[in-house]
Design a protein around this motif. Structure first.
Motif, short mmCIF file in Angstrom:
data_model
loop_
_atom_site.label_atom_id
_atom_site.label_comp_id
_atom_site.label_asym_id
_atom_site.label_seq_id
_atom_site.Cartn_x
_atom_site.Cartn_y
_atom_site.Cartn_z
N UNK A 55 33.65 88.52 16.02
CA UNK A 55 34.24 87.82 17.07
C UNK A 55 34.78 86.68 16.52
N UNK A 56 34.29 86.20 15.44
CA UNK A 56 34.88 85.08 14.89
C UNK A 56 35.72 85.15 13.74
N UNK A 57 36.04 86.28 13.33
CA UNK A 57 36.79 86.74 11.95
C UNK A 57 38.15 86.41 11.82
N UNK A 58 38.88 86.08 13.06
CA UNK A 58 40.17 85.46 12.78
C UNK A 58 40.30 83.92 12.38
N UNK A 59 38.82 83.21 12.30
CA UNK A 59 38.89 81.74 11.36
C UNK A 59 39.12 82.30 10.10
N UNK A 60 38.77 83.43 9.68
CA UNK A 60 39.00 83.58 8.11
C UNK A 60 40.63 83.71 7.71
N UNK A 61 41.33 83.92 8.60
CA UNK A 61 42.74 84.08 8.57
C UNK A 61 43.69 82.94 8.69
N UNK A 62 42.94 81.74 8.96
CA UNK A 62 43.98 80.73 9.58
C UNK A 62 44.17 79.61 8.62
N UNK A 63 45.01 78.63 8.54
CA UNK A 63 45.31 77.64 7.96
C UNK A 63 44.76 76.62 9.21
N UNK A 64 43.68 75.32 8.58
CA UNK A 64 43.35 74.55 9.62
C UNK A 64 43.33 73.24 8.88
N UNK A 65 43.48 72.11 9.64
CA UNK A 65 43.64 70.99 9.20
C UNK A 65 42.76 69.89 10.45
N UNK A 66 42.32 68.67 9.93
CA UNK A 66 41.37 67.93 10.83
C UNK A 66 42.07 66.60 10.73
N UNK A 67 41.97 65.73 11.86
CA UNK A 67 42.27 64.38 11.83
C UNK A 67 40.95 63.95 12.22
N UNK A 68 40.37 62.58 11.41
CA UNK A 68 39.07 62.07 11.49
C UNK A 68 39.01 60.81 11.61
N UNK A 69 38.00 60.39 12.22
CA UNK A 69 37.53 58.91 12.30
C UNK A 69 36.13 58.72 11.98
N UNK A 70 35.86 57.45 11.43
CA UNK A 70 34.51 57.13 11.37
C UNK A 70 33.89 56.51 12.46
N UNK A 71 32.92 56.95 13.13
CA UNK A 71 32.13 56.37 14.24
C UNK A 71 31.51 55.12 14.00
N UNK A 72 31.28 54.19 14.82
CA UNK A 72 30.80 52.92 14.84
C UNK A 72 29.30 53.13 13.96
N UNK A 73 28.62 54.07 14.16
CA UNK A 73 27.65 54.48 13.50
C UNK A 73 27.32 55.21 12.25
N UNK A 74 28.64 55.27 11.79
CA UNK A 74 28.72 55.72 10.19
C UNK A 74 28.96 57.24 10.08
N UNK A 75 28.89 57.94 11.37
CA UNK A 75 29.41 59.49 11.23
C UNK A 75 30.48 59.85 11.33
N UNK A 76 31.13 61.03 11.56
CA UNK A 76 32.57 61.21 11.34
C UNK A 76 32.72 62.15 12.76
N UNK A 77 33.66 61.81 13.31
CA UNK A 77 34.44 62.62 14.50
C UNK A 77 35.63 63.21 14.26
N UNK A 78 35.95 64.48 14.23
CA UNK A 78 37.07 64.96 14.14
C UNK A 78 37.74 66.04 15.00
N UNK A 79 38.78 66.26 14.98
CA UNK A 79 39.63 67.09 15.86
C UNK A 79 40.20 68.09 14.95
N UNK A 80 39.62 69.29 15.07
CA UNK A 80 40.33 70.64 14.10
C UNK A 80 41.43 71.32 14.77
N UNK A 81 42.33 71.43 13.95
CA UNK A 81 43.43 72.39 14.59
C UNK A 81 44.01 73.49 13.71
N UNK A 82 44.46 74.49 14.45
CA UNK A 82 44.88 75.63 13.71
C UNK A 82 46.52 75.40 13.27
N UNK A 83 47.23 75.61 12.20
CA UNK A 83 48.39 75.47 12.01
C UNK A 83 49.12 76.84 12.30
N UNK A 84 49.83 76.73 13.36
CA UNK A 84 50.61 77.84 13.87
C UNK A 84 52.01 78.22 13.66
#
Length: 156
Positions: A127-156
């Motif tokens: 069901x998730x094998x399509x993830x093996x075939x993509x190029x993906x990138x993330x835009x990230x920020x550091x949260x106020x409590x020191x964790x990471x929030x990210x948006x992941x994108x597939x390059x199409x």
């Protein structure tokens, strides 16, 4: 044929999910040739979007601080989808910020640092094998409590 005669597609992005990656305090290894190395454990989190689930308490980031501003990231961790599939995540990227000051605003477009990553997924479930075939990138920020929030994108 001249270089300007080639027609190349303009890249586009398709959002995969938003994630919050929970992190531990760093384990400083110190000067390691080529920079200052520290390891930060991934302790959990969650992701929602085209796929949903939790981030397991498994993995971490082996960061290498090259200067007072350039951190080369090498992160590996494990996702567990809502339907029980495991997906391995490997990220490489750059976090460019003033580490002496450590003043990142963490509010996305207005963040006073640059935090971008490439992502490689490994999924065994069909069901998730399509993830093996993509190029993906993330835009990230550091949260106020020191964790990471990210948006992941597939390059199409």
């Amino acid at each position: 044929m001249r270089l300007e005669d080639y027609e190349l597609p303009t890249p586009d992005f398709e959002k995969l999910f938003r994630a919050e990656v929970l992190l531990s305090d760093p384990f400083p290894l110190g000067e390691a040739g080529g920079g200052y190395r520290e390891i930060v454990a991934v302790t959990g989190g969650s992701f929602e979007g085209a796929i949903n689930g939790e981030i397991l308490d498994f993995g971490g980031d082996w960061g290498l601080l090259h200067s007072d501003t350039i951190n080369e990231l090498n992160t590996k961790y494990l996702l567990k989808t809502d339907d029980g599939a495991y997906i391995s995540v490997e990220c490489s990227g750059k976090l460019i910020m003033d580490y002496e000051d450590m003043t990142g605003s963490g509010d996305g477009d207005n963040a006073d640092y640059y935090f971008r990553q490439t992502i490689r997924f490994t999924a065994g479930e069909k069901k998730y094998s399509w993830l093996n075939e993509i190029v993906a990138v993330a835009v990230s920020v550091i949260t106020p409590d020191g964790n990471v929030c990210l948006d992941a994108y597939k390059l199409v």
